[in-house]
Scaffold this motif. Structure first.
Motif, short mmCIF file in Angstrom:
data_model
loop_
_atom_site.label_atom_id
_atom_site.label_comp_id
_atom_site.label_asym_id
_atom_site.label_seq_id
_atom_site.Cartn_x
_atom_site.Cartn_y
_atom_site.Cartn_z
N CYS A 29 0.84 -1.19 0.00
CA CYS A 29 0.00 0.00 0.00
C CYS A 29 0.88 1.25 0.00
O CYS A 29 1.84 1.34 0.76
CB CYS A 29 -0.89 0.03 1.24
N LYS A 30 0.50 2.21 -0.82
CA LYS A 30 1.25 3.46 -0.95
C LYS A 30 1.03 4.34 0.27
O LYS A 30 -0.10 4.62 0.66
CB LYS A 30 0.80 4.19 -2.21
N VAL A 31 2.13 4.79 0.87
CA VAL A 31 2.08 5.76 1.96
C VAL A 31 2.49 7.13 1.42
O VAL A 31 1.90 8.15 1.77
CB VAL A 31 3.01 5.34 3.12
N SER A 32 3.50 7.14 0.55
CA SER A 32 3.94 8.37 -0.12
C SER A 32 4.50 7.96 -1.48
O SER A 32 4.52 6.77 -1.82
CB SER A 32 5.01 9.09 0.70
N ASP A 33 4.98 8.93 -2.25
CA ASP A 33 5.53 8.61 -3.57
C ASP A 33 6.77 7.72 -3.49
O ASP A 33 7.10 7.03 -4.45
CB ASP A 33 5.89 9.90 -4.32
N THR A 34 7.43 7.71 -2.35
CA THR A 34 8.66 6.92 -2.21
C THR A 34 8.57 5.79 -1.19
O THR A 34 9.54 5.08 -0.98
CB THR A 34 9.84 7.83 -1.82
N LEU A 35 7.40 5.63 -0.57
CA LEU A 35 7.27 4.64 0.49
C LEU A 35 5.99 3.83 0.36
O LEU A 35 4.89 4.40 0.28
CB LEU A 35 7.29 5.33 1.87
N THR A 84 -0.08 4.89 9.35
CA THR A 84 -1.23 4.43 8.59
C THR A 84 -2.46 5.32 8.74
O THR A 84 -3.49 5.03 8.17
CB THR A 84 -1.62 2.99 8.98
N THR A 85 -2.34 6.41 9.50
CA THR A 85 -3.46 7.33 9.69
C THR A 85 -3.05 8.70 9.19
O THR A 85 -2.02 9.23 9.60
CB THR A 85 -3.84 7.42 11.19
N ALA A 86 -3.87 9.28 8.30
CA ALA A 86 -3.58 10.61 7.79
C ALA A 86 -3.75 11.64 8.90
O ALA A 86 -4.79 11.70 9.53
CB ALA A 86 -4.50 10.93 6.62
N GLY A 87 -2.71 12.46 9.12
CA GLY A 87 -2.80 13.50 10.13
C GLY A 87 -2.70 12.96 11.55
O GLY A 87 -2.54 11.77 11.78
N VAL A 101 9.85 -9.53 11.35
CA VAL A 101 10.27 -8.25 10.79
C VAL A 101 9.57 -8.04 9.45
O VAL A 101 9.52 -8.95 8.61
CB VAL A 101 11.80 -8.21 10.60
N LEU A 102 9.03 -6.85 9.26
CA LEU A 102 8.34 -6.48 8.03
C LEU A 102 9.10 -5.32 7.40
O LEU A 102 9.19 -4.24 8.00
CB LEU A 102 6.90 -6.07 8.35
N PRO A 103 9.67 -5.52 6.22
CA PRO A 103 10.39 -4.40 5.59
C PRO A 103 9.41 -3.33 5.09
O PRO A 103 8.21 -3.57 4.98
CB PRO A 103 11.12 -5.07 4.42
N VAL A 104 9.95 -2.16 4.77
CA VAL A 104 9.20 -1.15 4.04
C VAL A 104 9.70 -1.23 2.60
O VAL A 104 10.75 -1.81 2.32
CB VAL A 104 9.38 0.26 4.65
N PHE A 105 8.94 -0.63 1.68
CA PHE A 105 9.17 -0.91 0.26
C PHE A 105 9.30 0.34 -0.59
O PHE A 105 8.73 1.39 -0.27
CB PHE A 105 8.03 -1.77 -0.28
N ASN A 106 10.04 0.17 -1.69
CA ASN A 106 10.13 1.19 -2.74
C ASN A 106 8.86 1.07 -3.60
O ASN A 106 8.16 0.05 -3.55
CB ASN A 106 11.36 0.93 -3.63
N PRO A 107 8.57 2.08 -4.42
CA PRO A 107 7.38 2.03 -5.28
C PRO A 107 7.34 0.83 -6.23
O PRO A 107 6.27 0.38 -6.63
CB PRO A 107 7.45 3.34 -6.07
N ASP A 108 8.51 0.27 -6.57
CA ASP A 108 8.53 -0.88 -7.47
C ASP A 108 8.32 -2.22 -6.73
O ASP A 108 8.38 -3.28 -7.33
CB ASP A 108 9.82 -0.91 -8.29
N GLY A 109 8.12 -2.14 -5.41
CA GLY A 109 7.87 -3.36 -4.63
C GLY A 109 9.09 -4.01 -4.04
O GLY A 109 8.99 -5.00 -3.33
N THR A 110 10.27 -3.44 -4.27
CA THR A 110 11.48 -3.99 -3.68
C THR A 110 11.65 -3.43 -2.27
O THR A 110 11.33 -2.27 -2.02
CB THR A 110 12.74 -3.66 -4.51
N PRO A 111 12.15 -4.26 -1.35
CA PRO A 111 12.36 -3.77 0.01
C PRO A 111 13.41 -2.67 0.05
O PRO A 111 14.41 -2.72 -0.68
CB PRO A 111 12.85 -5.00 0.78
N LYS A 112 13.18 -1.66 0.88
CA LYS A 112 14.19 -0.62 1.08
C LYS A 112 15.28 -1.20 1.96
O LYS A 112 15.00 -1.98 2.86
CB LYS A 112 13.57 0.60 1.77
#
Length: 186
Positions: free
Chosen positions: A17-23, A102-105, A174-185
């Motif tokens: 799920c998209k959180v921002s353009d890079t995350l 996960t919550t806006a604001g 452990v759950l990684p965070v991801f780049n927009p292409d789906g690869t783990p950061k």
């Protein structure tokens, strides 16, 4: 896109799920998945013996089925949920501000004064489904402190991103965070 992982001995494909353009984050949701809820509750209870805490405490909403199942499996008669808004049945609620990934604001978490009184002087185990930035966890800690309770420990099903490096939280995976292409950061 999904991320496949084993959680409490069960394989799950978590949607990204998209959180921002890079995350992007992988969404772990217990709602509707009784099998994962039961398995995670069982494994979380192994992390902290019941003799180490008096009450379980979580924040609304995704971890509600999980805390209920933990109480059922452990035989606990009472657990607490910090609500995202004051309710008519909450006498004189206490509250703190919270910022979650996960919550806006900003949001607030509320606890009825009656529940706060039950916490006073008791050992409270804080639990959550996923710890990421730690905002919700910190807000729950503040509520326990305002109520006069003692933090007995902090547990989560998954620690996301940098939270996996914290030594004050016990977690199952452990759950990684991801780049927009789906690869783990990295």
């Amino acid at each position: 896109m999904t991320y496949s992982m084993e959680i409490a001995g069960l394989k799950r494909d978590l949607p990204l799920c998209k959180v921002s353009d890079t995350l992007y984050i992988a969404a772990f949701v217990c709602f509707g998945d009784a099998e994962i809820t039961v398995a995670c509750a069982r494994e979380l209870l192994k992390l902290v013996p019941a003799s180490e805490y008096d009450y379980l405490f979580t924040a609304e909403a995704k971890s509600i089925p999980l805390i209920h199942e933990m109480a059922r499996q452990s035989g606990a008669k009472k657990y607490f949920i910090a609500r995202k808004g004051p309710k008519a049945y909450m006498p004189d609620p206490i509250f703190v501000k919270d910022k979650s990934i996960t919550t806006a604001g900003a949001q607030a978490l509320f606890l009825g004064r009656d529940d706060a009184e039950l916490m006073r002087g008791k050992r409270v185990l804080i639990m959550d489904d996923v710890i990421s930035t730690g905002g919700s966890l910190q807000a729950m800690e503040e509520l326990v402190n305002l109520a006069g309770g003692k933090i007995a420990g902090k547990i989560a099903v998954l620690a996301e991103g940098a939270a996996a490096k914290r030594d004050d939280i016990r977690f199952l995976g452990v759950l990684p965070v991801f780049n927009p292409d789906g690869t783990p950061k990295l």
